[in-house]
Design an enzyme around this catalytic site. Structure first.
Site: not given
Ligand code: TTP
Ligand code: MG
Length: 353
Positions: A11, A104-105
């Site tokens: 992630d 991103d995952e």
């Molecule tokens: P995430 O992996 O949930 O968050 P993140 O990568 O920003 O932070 P973390 O370090 O905690 O993993 O989500 C990945 C991307 O997806 C995030 O950068 C933006 C998008 N996203 C949205 O557009 N809406 C949402 O509600 C979420 C949770 C994420």
């Molecule tokens: Mg993330």
């Protein structure tokens, strides 16, 4: 293959925000939020902003009141997608069993890997290094004997960390794990559990199957399994997929015009994901999904034999929206494929070995 599986969950760290900081180094060290708009919600925030309580899905107005010097930046989806494909290419170097969950995952099943003498932890670190070298961005990784544990673990040492739960540590790991970390346990479920004094998986484990079923129905049976760290779900790589779909959460939308805008964004994403599929099976149906502000999910589908045009989704979502008569807080769209052994696949000569 042995019966024990090795799953890595990768992630990226504050993905959209990290990309913007890479592109504009002057943003580094300052609190930033991505997306939003005056009436919207943030897609994400960097870690500086999170110190103020700013996070994904928070209304922009509230975010700015929590962190008045927050710098707001618009989305740039094409760029985020490009990076997403770069990291996927890296995953595919190590295994074909890659299941992307979002841009991103992804889950990787590395049970059969022989690199690093079979150490999934060292392999995860190698993947992190390669991601950094290619994109100048950091990723976090979780390693475990199944998907659920790997996903929880990837959140453990964020940012840029790795956390491994070896099979022998599963019991210990689960014991203190808060139930809110479990797949399928949202706010409402958390509150119901809390009324019974259940905060951790250890608390849940004191309940027998029958009592859990009596109190929580099928969800109770699911809880019985996952609170013990059991999860048999396979890593489903894209060519085994039965469907693809994309969804996003918003603050309540009650305007059809705004729905059109959101569907347009989702459509772009869905189309790109479809284009990237390694194997395109014939399409069977298209569907739209909406969650209303009373937390109910609603779906509508139509038979469809080719990749639908944007207008088709707009038509379908309008039908659904006018039926619901409630503000919508999540929208999703997708297509379902013909089963490999369905009659139609057979007729089309598409049945595989
Ligand atoms: P995430 O992996 O949930 O968050 P993140 O990568 O920003 O932070 P973390 O370090 O905690 O993993 O989500 C990945 C991307 O997806 C995030 O950068 C933006 C998008 N996203 C949205 O557009 N809406 C949402 O509600 C979420 C949770 C994420
Ligand atoms: Mg993330």
């Amino acid at each position: 293959m042995g019966s024990l599986r090795k799953i890595i969950h990768i992630d990226m760290d504050c993905f959209y925000a990290a990309i913007e900081m890479r592109e504009f180094p002057e943003l580094k060290g300052k609190p930033i939020g991505i997306g939003g708009g005056e009436r919207g919600v943030l897609s994400t925030a960097n870690y500086e902003a999170r110190k103020f309580g700013v996070k994904s899905a928070l209304p922009t107005k509230l975010a700015v009141s929590l962190c008045p010097h927050l710098i707001l930046r618009p989305h740039r989806f094409p760029l985020y997608k490009e990076v997403s494909y770069q990291i996927r290419e890296i995953f595919y170097k190590y295994t074909k069993k890659v299941e992307p969950l979002s841009l991103d995952e992804a889950y990787l099943d590395v049970s059969d890997n022989i690199e690093f003498k079979g150490s999934a932890t060292l392999l995860a670190q190698q993947i992190q290094k390669e991601i950094y070298k290619t994109t100048q961005l950091t990723a976090s990784a979780g390693v475990g004997p199944n998907k659920m544990i790997a996903k929880v673990a990837s959140d453990w040492n964020k940012p840029a960390g790795v956390f491994t739960v070896p099979p022998g540590n599963v019991d210990n790991f689960m014991m203190d794990l808060p139930v809110k970390k479990l797949f399928g346990v949202g706010k409402v479920m958390q509150e119901s559990l809390s009324r019974w004094g259940i905060k951790t998986c250890g608390d849940l484990q004191t309940w027998d199957k029958e009592s859990l079923y009596k109190e929580f129905g099928n969800m109770g049976l699911h809880l019985y399994k996952i609170c013990r760290g059991k999860d048999n779900r396979k890593v489903v790589s894209s060519w085994e997929r039965k469907s693809i779909s994309v969804e996003n959460t918003f603050s309540d939308i009650d305007h059809i015009k705004e729905i059109h805008e959101r569907i347009k964004e989702l459509y772009e994403d869905l189309h790109l994901r479809f284009e990237k599929l390694n194997e395109k099976r014939p399409i069977k149906t298209m569907h739209v999904k909406a969650k209303t502000n009373d937390f109910q999910s609603h779906t509508m589908d139509r038979s469809f034999s080719s990749f639908p045009k944007l207008e088709e989704y707009i038509k379908l979502v309008e039908d659904l929206f006018f039926k619901l008569e409630l503000p919508v807080r999540l929208l999703g769209i997708g297509v379902r494929f013909e089963e490999k052994d369905s009659l139609r696949s057979l007729q089309l000569g598409l049945l595989e070995d």
